[in-house]
Design a protein around this motif. Structure first.
Motif, PDB file in Angstrom:
ATOM      1  N   SER A   3       0.855  -1.191   0.000  1.00 36.15           N
ATOM      2  CA  SER A   3       0.000   0.000   0.000  1.00 36.15           C
ATOM      3  C   SER A   3       0.885   1.233   0.000  1.00 36.15           C
ATOM      4  O   SER A   3       1.840   1.320   0.778  1.00 36.15           O
ATOM      5  CB  SER A   3      -0.907   0.022   1.223  1.00 36.15           C
ATOM      6  N   LEU A   4       0.550   2.191  -0.866  1.00 37.59           N
ATOM      7  CA  LEU A   4       1.288   3.450  -0.943  1.00 37.59           C
ATOM      8  C   LEU A   4       0.325   4.607  -0.735  1.00 37.59           C
ATOM      9  O   LEU A   4      -0.687   4.694  -1.428  1.00 37.59           O
ATOM     10  CB  LEU A   4       1.965   3.584  -2.308  1.00 37.59           C
ATOM     11  N   ASP A   5       0.640   5.477   0.199  1.00 36.64           N
ATOM     12  CA  ASP A   5      -0.146   6.685   0.461  1.00 36.64           C
ATOM     13  C   ASP A   5       0.674   7.859  -0.050  1.00 36.64           C
ATOM     14  O   ASP A   5       1.678   8.232   0.567  1.00 36.64           O
ATOM     15  CB  ASP A   5      -0.431   6.821   1.958  1.00 36.64           C
ATOM     16  N   LEU A   6       0.271   8.424  -1.171  1.00 35.66           N
ATOM     17  CA  LEU A   6       1.060   9.445  -1.852  1.00 35.66           C
ATOM     18  C   LEU A   6       0.449  10.835  -1.721  1.00 35.66           C
ATOM     19  O   LEU A   6       0.147  11.485  -2.709  1.00 35.66           O
ATOM     20  CB  LEU A   6       1.229   9.071  -3.331  1.00 35.66           C
ATOM     21  N   ARG A   7       0.312  11.311  -0.525  1.00 38.22           N
ATOM     22  CA  ARG A   7      -0.167  12.690  -0.325  1.00 38.22           C
ATOM     23  C   ARG A   7       0.997  13.638  -0.540  1.00 38.22           C
ATOM     24  O   ARG A   7       2.063  13.461   0.040  1.00 38.22           O
ATOM     25  CB  ARG A   7      -0.735  12.850   1.071  1.00 38.22           C
ATOM     26  N   ASN A   8       0.784  14.645  -1.387  1.00 41.21           N
ATOM     27  CA  ASN A   8       1.818  15.627  -1.728  1.00 41.21           C
ATOM     28  C   ASN A   8       3.037  14.977  -2.377  1.00 41.21           C
ATOM     29  O   ASN A   8       4.157  15.445  -2.211  1.00 41.21           O
ATOM     30  CB  ASN A   8       2.241  16.442  -0.491  1.00 41.21           C
ATOM     31  N   VAL A   9       2.824  13.896  -3.097  1.00 44.23           N
ATOM     32  CA  VAL A   9       3.905  13.201  -3.808  1.00 44.23           C
ATOM     33  C   VAL A   9       3.470  13.034  -5.262  1.00 44.23           C
ATOM     34  O   VAL A   9       2.409  12.484  -5.532  1.00 44.23           O
ATOM     35  CB  VAL A   9       4.191  11.808  -3.186  1.00 44.23           C
ATOM     36  N   ALA A  10       4.301  13.501  -6.179  1.00 45.61           N
ATOM     37  CA  ALA A  10       3.956  13.395  -7.594  1.00 45.61           C
ATOM     38  C   ALA A  10       4.657  12.234  -8.284  1.00 45.61           C
ATOM     39  O   ALA A  10       4.168  11.708  -9.274  1.00 45.61           O
ATOM     40  CB  ALA A  10       4.301  14.694  -8.316  1.00 45.61           C
ATOM     41  N   ILE A  26      -0.930  -3.937  -5.547  1.00 44.57           N
ATOM     42  CA  ILE A  26      -0.440  -2.662  -5.022  1.00 44.57           C
ATOM     43  C   ILE A  26      -1.609  -1.704  -5.018  1.00 44.57           C
ATOM     44  O   ILE A  26      -2.246  -1.481  -6.058  1.00 44.57           O
ATOM     45  CB  ILE A  26       0.695  -2.094  -5.894  1.00 44.57           C
ATOM     46  N   THR A  27      -1.907  -1.143  -3.862  1.00 43.98           N
ATOM     47  CA  THR A  27      -2.962  -0.137  -3.736  1.00 43.98           C
ATOM     48  C   THR A  27      -2.297   1.215  -3.540  1.00 43.98           C
ATOM     49  O   THR A  27      -1.461   1.382  -2.642  1.00 43.98           O
ATOM     50  CB  THR A  27      -3.887  -0.442  -2.545  1.00 43.98           C
ATOM     51  N   VAL A  28      -2.649   2.177  -4.388  1.00 40.62           N
ATOM     52  CA  VAL A  28      -2.067   3.513  -4.330  1.00 40.62           C
ATOM     53  C   VAL A  28      -3.177   4.513  -4.065  1.00 40.62           C
ATOM     54  O   VAL A  28      -4.176   4.547  -4.785  1.00 40.62           O
ATOM     55  CB  VAL A  28      -1.348   3.867  -5.650  1.00 40.62           C
ATOM     56  N   ILE A  29      -2.992   5.327  -3.041  1.00 35.67           N
ATOM     57  CA  ILE A  29      -3.917   6.416  -2.731  1.00 35.67           C
ATOM     58  C   ILE A  29      -3.150   7.714  -2.920  1.00 35.67           C
ATOM     59  O   ILE A  29      -2.078   7.893  -2.329  1.00 35.67           O
ATOM     60  CB  ILE A  29      -4.450   6.312  -1.287  1.00 35.67           C
ATOM     61  N   SER A  30      -3.677   8.603  -3.767  1.00 38.58           N
ATOM     62  CA  SER A  30      -2.984   9.864  -4.020  1.00 38.58           C
ATOM     63  C   SER A  30      -3.978  11.021  -4.072  1.00 38.58           C
ATOM     64  O   SER A  30      -5.139  10.838  -4.405  1.00 38.58           O
ATOM     65  CB  SER A  30      -2.194   9.783  -5.325  1.00 38.58           C
ATOM     66  N   ASP A  31      -3.468  12.200  -3.738  1.00 39.94           N
ATOM     67  CA  ASP A  31      -4.323  13.385  -3.758  1.00 39.94           C
ATOM     68  C   ASP A  31      -4.195  14.159  -5.070  1.00 39.94           C
ATOM     69  O   ASP A  31      -4.797  15.203  -5.253  1.00 39.94           O
ATOM     70  CB  ASP A  31      -4.024  14.301  -2.563  1.00 39.94           C
ATOM     71  N   GLY A  32      -3.417  13.634  -5.977  1.00 42.74           N
ATOM     72  CA  GLY A  32      -3.244  14.235  -7.292  1.00 42.74           C
ATOM     73  C   GLY A  32      -2.638  13.193  -8.212  1.00 42.74           C
ATOM     74  O   GLY A  32      -2.332  12.085  -7.781  1.00 42.74           O
ATOM     75  N   PRO A  33      -2.448  13.526  -9.483  1.00 45.31           N
ATOM     76  CA  PRO A  33      -1.823  12.566 -10.388  1.00 45.31           C
ATOM     77  C   PRO A  33      -0.453  12.151  -9.856  1.00 45.31           C
ATOM     78  O   PRO A  33       0.273  12.970  -9.304  1.00 45.31           O
ATOM     79  CB  PRO A  33      -1.676  13.338 -11.704  1.00 45.31           C
ATOM     80  N   ALA A  34      -0.111  10.878 -10.016  1.00 44.81           N
ATOM     81  CA  ALA A  34       1.160  10.371  -9.509  1.00 44.81           C
ATOM     82  C   ALA A  34       1.801   9.462 -10.544  1.00 44.81           C
ATOM     83  O   ALA A  34       1.130   8.672 -11.192  1.00 44.81           O
ATOM     84  CB  ALA A  34       0.942   9.605  -8.206  1.00 44.81           C
ATOM     85  N   ARG A  35       3.110   9.595 -10.687  1.00 40.35           N
ATOM     86  CA  ARG A  35       3.877   8.734 -11.591  1.00 40.35           C
ATOM     87  C   ARG A  35       4.583   7.682 -10.740  1.00 40.35           C
ATOM     88  O   ARG A  35       5.381   8.013  -9.869  1.00 40.35           O
ATOM     89  CB  ARG A  35       4.895   9.549 -12.352  1.00 40.35           C
ATOM     90  N   LEU A  36       4.273   6.414 -11.002  1.00 39.24           N
ATOM     91  CA  LEU A  36       4.830   5.295 -10.241  1.00 39.24           C
ATOM     92  C   LEU A  36       5.761   4.491 -11.139  1.00 39.24           C
ATOM     93  O   LEU A  36       5.385   4.099 -12.237  1.00 39.24           O
ATOM     94  CB  LEU A  36       3.705   4.388  -9.727  1.00 39.24           C
ATOM     95  N   THR A  37       6.980   4.272 -10.666  1.00 36.24           N
ATOM     96  CA  THR A  37       7.942   3.425 -11.365  1.00 36.24           C
ATOM     97  C   THR A  37       8.226   2.216 -10.492  1.00 36.24           C
ATOM     98  O   THR A  37       8.556   2.355  -9.314  1.00 36.24           O
ATOM     99  CB  THR A  37       9.262   4.180 -11.637  1.00 36.24           C
ATOM    100  N   LEU A  38       8.068   1.044 -11.067  1.00 36.53           N
ATOM    101  CA  LEU A  38       8.380  -0.212 -10.377  1.00 36.53           C
ATOM    102  C   LEU A  38       9.678  -0.728 -10.985  1.00 36.53           C
ATOM    103  O   LEU A  38       9.723  -1.073 -12.168  1.00 36.53           O
ATOM    104  CB  LEU A  38       7.245  -1.214 -10.552  1.00 36.53           C
ATOM    105  N   ARG A  39      10.751  -0.739 -10.192  1.00 35.69           N
ATOM    106  CA  ARG A  39      12.079  -1.095 -10.680  1.00 35.69           C
ATOM    107  C   ARG A  39      12.474  -2.514 -10.283  1.00 35.69           C
ATOM    108  O   ARG A  39      11.921  -3.070  -9.354  1.00 35.69           O
ATOM    109  CB  ARG A  39      13.132  -0.142 -10.111  1.00 35.69           C
ATOM    110  N   ARG A  40      13.453  -3.042 -11.000  1.00 39.00           N
ATOM    111  CA  ARG A  40      14.044  -4.359 -10.740  1.00 39.00           C
ATOM    112  C   ARG A  40      13.012  -5.486 -10.752  1.00 39.00           C
ATOM    113  O   ARG A  40      13.001  -6.361  -9.905  1.00 39.00           O
ATOM    114  CB  ARG A  40      14.821  -4.336  -9.427  1.00 39.00           C
ATOM    115  N   LEU A  41      12.165  -5.434 -11.762  1.00 36.67           N
ATOM    116  CA  LEU A  41      11.168  -6.495 -11.946  1.00 36.67           C
ATOM    117  C   LEU A  41      11.773  -7.665 -12.718  1.00 36.67           C
ATOM    118  O   LEU A  41      12.631  -7.472 -13.576  1.00 36.67           O
ATOM    119  CB  LEU A  41       9.962  -5.954 -12.715  1.00 36.67           C
ATOM    120  N   PRO A  42      11.315  -8.885 -12.438  1.00 37.16           N
ATOM    121  CA  PRO A  42      11.785 -10.041 -13.198  1.00 37.16           C
ATOM    122  C   PRO A  42      11.307  -9.977 -14.652  1.00 37.16           C
ATOM    123  O   PRO A  42      10.401  -9.217 -14.994  1.00 37.16           O
ATOM    124  CB  PRO A  42      11.134 -11.233 -12.493  1.00 37.16           C
ATOM    125  N   SER A  43      11.896 -10.814 -15.480  1.00 36.74           N
ATOM    126  CA  SER A  43      11.487 -10.865 -16.885  1.00 36.74           C
ATOM    127  C   SER A  43      10.024 -11.273 -17.005  1.00 36.74           C
ATOM    128  O   SER A  43       9.503 -12.023 -16.190  1.00 36.74           O
ATOM    129  CB  SER A  43      12.371 -11.843 -17.659  1.00 36.74           C
TER     130      SER A  43
END
Length: 81
Positions: A3-10, A26-43
């Motif tokens: 869970s990600l709480d993205l208040r004041n995070v773009a 993955i549950t994302v709660i944001s107060d505005g548009p947010a760009r999420l990058t998921l790194r080091r994922l398997p093939s």
């Protein structure tokens, strides 16, 4: 499950190996548009955003997936093909 709480995070980046998050929800709660990058994922990891028809995939070498999410609650699902 993550869970990600993205208040004041773009923009946020998650190292999925460090978070031990290569499958699941993955549950994302944001107060505005947010760009999420998921790194080091398997093939051949897939990313689905609930309510969207599109599916994003990593290549044979794995890597990162990026998604722009609207304000509010977004639910993403990571899987493998």
């Amino acid at each position: 499950r993550l869970s990600l709480d993205l208040r004041n995070v773009a923009t946020v980046s998650v190292d999925t190996t460090a978070a031990r998050m290569h499958r699941g929800t993955i549950t994302v709660i944001s107060d505005g548009p947010a760009r999420l990058t998921l790194r080091r994922l398997p093939s051949r990891t897939t990313l689905r955003v609930r309510g969207s028809r599109s599916v994003r995939r990593t290549g044979a070498r794995g890597g990162a997936l990026r998604v722009v999410l609207p304000a509010g609650t977004s639910v993403l699902t990571l899987g493998h093909r």
